[in-house]
Design a protein around this motif. Structure first.
Motif, PDB file in Angstrom:
ATOM      1  N   LYS A  67       9.357   7.605 -62.603  1.00 25.08           N
ATOM      2  CA  LYS A  67       8.704   7.643 -61.293  1.00 25.08           C
ATOM      3  C   LYS A  67       9.671   8.225 -60.265  1.00 25.08           C
ATOM      4  CE  LYS A  67       5.664   3.690 -62.089  1.00 25.08           C
ATOM      5  NZ  LYS A  67       5.278   2.344 -61.606  1.00 25.08           N
ATOM      6  N   PRO A  68       9.174   9.197 -59.501  1.00 26.09           N
ATOM      7  CA  PRO A  68      10.075   9.772 -58.473  1.00 26.09           C
ATOM      8  C   PRO A  68      10.423   8.725 -57.412  1.00 26.09           C
ATOM      9  CG  PRO A  68       7.824  10.532 -58.137  1.00 26.09           C
ATOM     10  CD  PRO A  68       7.826   9.769 -59.433  1.00 26.09           C
ATOM     11  N   LYS A  69      11.710   8.717 -57.145  1.00 28.48           N
ATOM     12  CA  LYS A  69      12.162   7.770 -56.115  1.00 28.48           C
ATOM     13  C   LYS A  69      11.628   8.199 -54.752  1.00 28.48           C
ATOM     14  CE  LYS A  69      16.450   6.452 -58.430  1.00 28.48           C
ATOM     15  NZ  LYS A  69      17.918   6.400 -58.310  1.00 28.48           N
ATOM     16  N   PRO A  70      11.148   7.245 -54.034  1.00 32.86           N
ATOM     17  CA  PRO A  70      10.638   7.625 -52.698  1.00 32.86           C
ATOM     18  C   PRO A  70      11.783   8.117 -51.804  1.00 32.86           C
ATOM     19  CG  PRO A  70      10.740   5.240 -52.922  1.00 32.86           C
ATOM     20  CD  PRO A  70      11.055   5.810 -54.274  1.00 32.86           C
ATOM     21  N   LYS A  71      11.517   9.243 -51.185  1.00 32.98           N
ATOM     22  CA  LYS A  71      12.536   9.798 -50.278  1.00 32.98           C
ATOM     23  C   LYS A  71      12.669   8.895 -49.067  1.00 32.98           C
ATOM     24  CE  LYS A  71      11.789  14.619 -51.587  1.00 32.98           C
ATOM     25  NZ  LYS A  71      11.424  15.962 -51.077  1.00 32.98           N
ATOM     26  N   PRO A  72      13.929   8.655 -48.692  1.00 24.58           N
ATOM     27  CA  PRO A  72      14.097   7.810 -47.490  1.00 24.58           C
ATOM     28  C   PRO A  72      13.579   8.528 -46.251  1.00 24.58           C
ATOM     29  CG  PRO A  72      16.196   8.748 -48.155  1.00 24.58           C
ATOM     30  CD  PRO A  72      15.209   9.109 -49.235  1.00 24.58           C
ATOM     31  N   LYS A  73      12.865   7.773 -45.482  1.00 24.80           N
ATOM     32  CA  LYS A  73      12.329   8.346 -44.251  1.00 24.80           C
ATOM     33  C   LYS A  73      13.482   8.646 -43.284  1.00 24.80           C
ATOM     34  CE  LYS A  73       7.854   6.026 -44.433  1.00 24.80           C
ATOM     35  NZ  LYS A  73       6.950   5.113 -43.714  1.00 24.80           N
ATOM     36  N   PRO A  74      13.444   9.858 -42.726  1.00 28.50           N
ATOM     37  CA  PRO A  74      14.513  10.169 -41.748  1.00 28.50           C
ATOM     38  C   PRO A  74      14.423   9.248 -40.545  1.00 28.50           C
ATOM     39  CG  PRO A  74      12.776  11.825 -41.651  1.00 28.50           C
ATOM     40  CD  PRO A  74      12.455  10.936 -42.827  1.00 28.50           C
ATOM     41  N   LYS A  75      15.589   8.782 -40.174  1.00 28.27           N
ATOM     42  CA  LYS A  75      15.629   7.885 -39.015  1.00 28.27           C
ATOM     43  C   LYS A  75      15.265   8.665 -37.753  1.00 28.27           C
ATOM     44  CE  LYS A  75      19.147   4.751 -40.837  1.00 28.27           C
ATOM     45  NZ  LYS A  75      20.484   4.169 -40.600  1.00 28.27           N
ATOM     46  N   GLU A  76      14.392   8.051 -37.045  1.00 23.85           N
ATOM     47  CA  GLU A  76      13.994   8.684 -35.788  1.00 23.85           C
ATOM     48  C   GLU A  76      15.117   8.531 -34.770  1.00 23.85           C
ATOM     49  OE1 GLU A  76      10.365   7.038 -34.488  1.00 23.85           O
ATOM     50  OE2 GLU A  76       9.184   7.797 -36.181  1.00 23.85           O
ATOM     51  N   ALA A  77      15.505   9.687 -34.255  1.00 27.84           N
ATOM     52  CA  ALA A  77      16.581   9.653 -33.250  1.00 27.84           C
ATOM     53  C   ALA A  77      16.063   9.001 -31.983  1.00 27.84           C
ATOM     54  CB  ALA A  77      17.068  11.067 -32.939  1.00 27.84           C
ATOM     55  N   LYS A  78      16.778   7.966 -31.597  1.00 27.17           N
ATOM     56  CA  LYS A  78      16.381   7.277 -30.371  1.00 27.17           C
ATOM     57  C   LYS A  78      16.707   8.157 -29.177  1.00 27.17           C
ATOM     58  CE  LYS A  78      17.034   2.578 -32.127  1.00 27.17           C
ATOM     59  NZ  LYS A  78      17.743   1.305 -31.927  1.00 27.17           N
ATOM     60  N   PRO A  79      15.751   8.305 -28.287  1.00 26.03           N
ATOM     61  CA  PRO A  79      16.035   9.144 -27.112  1.00 26.03           C
ATOM     62  C   PRO A  79      17.146   8.519 -26.257  1.00 26.03           C
ATOM     63  CG  PRO A  79      13.979   7.935 -26.812  1.00 26.03           C
ATOM     64  CD  PRO A  79      14.416   7.692 -28.237  1.00 26.03           C
TER      65      PRO A  79
END
Length: 202
Positions: A67-79
């Motif tokens: 099973k493909p490992k889920p790609k980590p979601k990119p952290k949203e840059a805090k404004p």
């Protein structure tokens, strides 16, 4: 029934013969293995057909795909918080310059010329004079060989004058108020002889 029994005996004998052939082979005792679907001939044994059997190898089970490992979601840059604008400093109103009192220009100094009689008589050349109030520059001339001076007097008080001299000229400055003054020579006996005059200050 008799025919069936006979057929069964023949079949059993054929099977036994086939096994015997398979075990003995030919003259050099090499075992003969009949191919699938072929019959081995024999003079005294009827031919027996070996049924063909096919064996299928089991298919390998497919390996489960990882099973493909889920790609980590990119952290949203805090404004970044915007820097607070500096509050403008209240501008203090400049104090109005106080009106300066304009001093009245001092009047120009007046000039006054007095002279003793050049022939040596005990008198001045003029018996009346006038000038403006304020600072007065007085010039006294004595061209005679007789020593003289000049002074100003008002209400019995001397307010200015020169020293005694002859054959020369001297000057001085004095502040005079409006009114009437007497100018005279203070050498003993000269004023009494008539060496005096009247000065009017306007």
């Amino acid at each position: 029934m008799t025919q069936r029994r006979t057929f069964m005996r023949l079949a059993a004998g054929a099977a036994a013969g086939a096994l015997l052939l398979a075990g003995c082979g030919d003259a050099d005792h090499t075992p003969i293995t009949p191919a699938a679907g072929q019959s081995v001939p024999d003079a005294g044994v009827p031919s027996v057909t070996v049924p063909t059997t096919t064996t299928t190898a089991p298919k390998p089970k497919p390996k489960p795909k990882p099973k493909p490992k889920p790609k980590p979601k990119p952290k949203e840059a805090k404004p970044k918080p915007k820097p607070a604008k500096p509050k403008p400093k209240p501008v203090k109103p400049k104090p109005k310059p106080k009106p300066t009192k304009t001093q009245a220009a001092a009047p120009a100094a007046s000039s006054l010329a007095i002279a003793a009689d050049p022939k040596g008589q005990l008198k001045f050349t003029k018996s009346t004079l006038s000038t403006n109030a304020g600072t007065v520059n007085v010039g006294f001339t004595n061209a005679s060989p007789v020593p003289h001076n000049v002074h100003f007097r008002r209400a019995g008080k001397t307010v200015g004058g020169t020293s005694t001299f002859s054959m020369g000229k001297k000057s001085f400055s004095v502040k005079l108020q409006p009114g009437t003054y007497t100018y005279y020579c203070s050498v003993p006996g000269h004023e009494a002889a008539g060496m005096k005059g009247t000065l009017t200050v306007k």
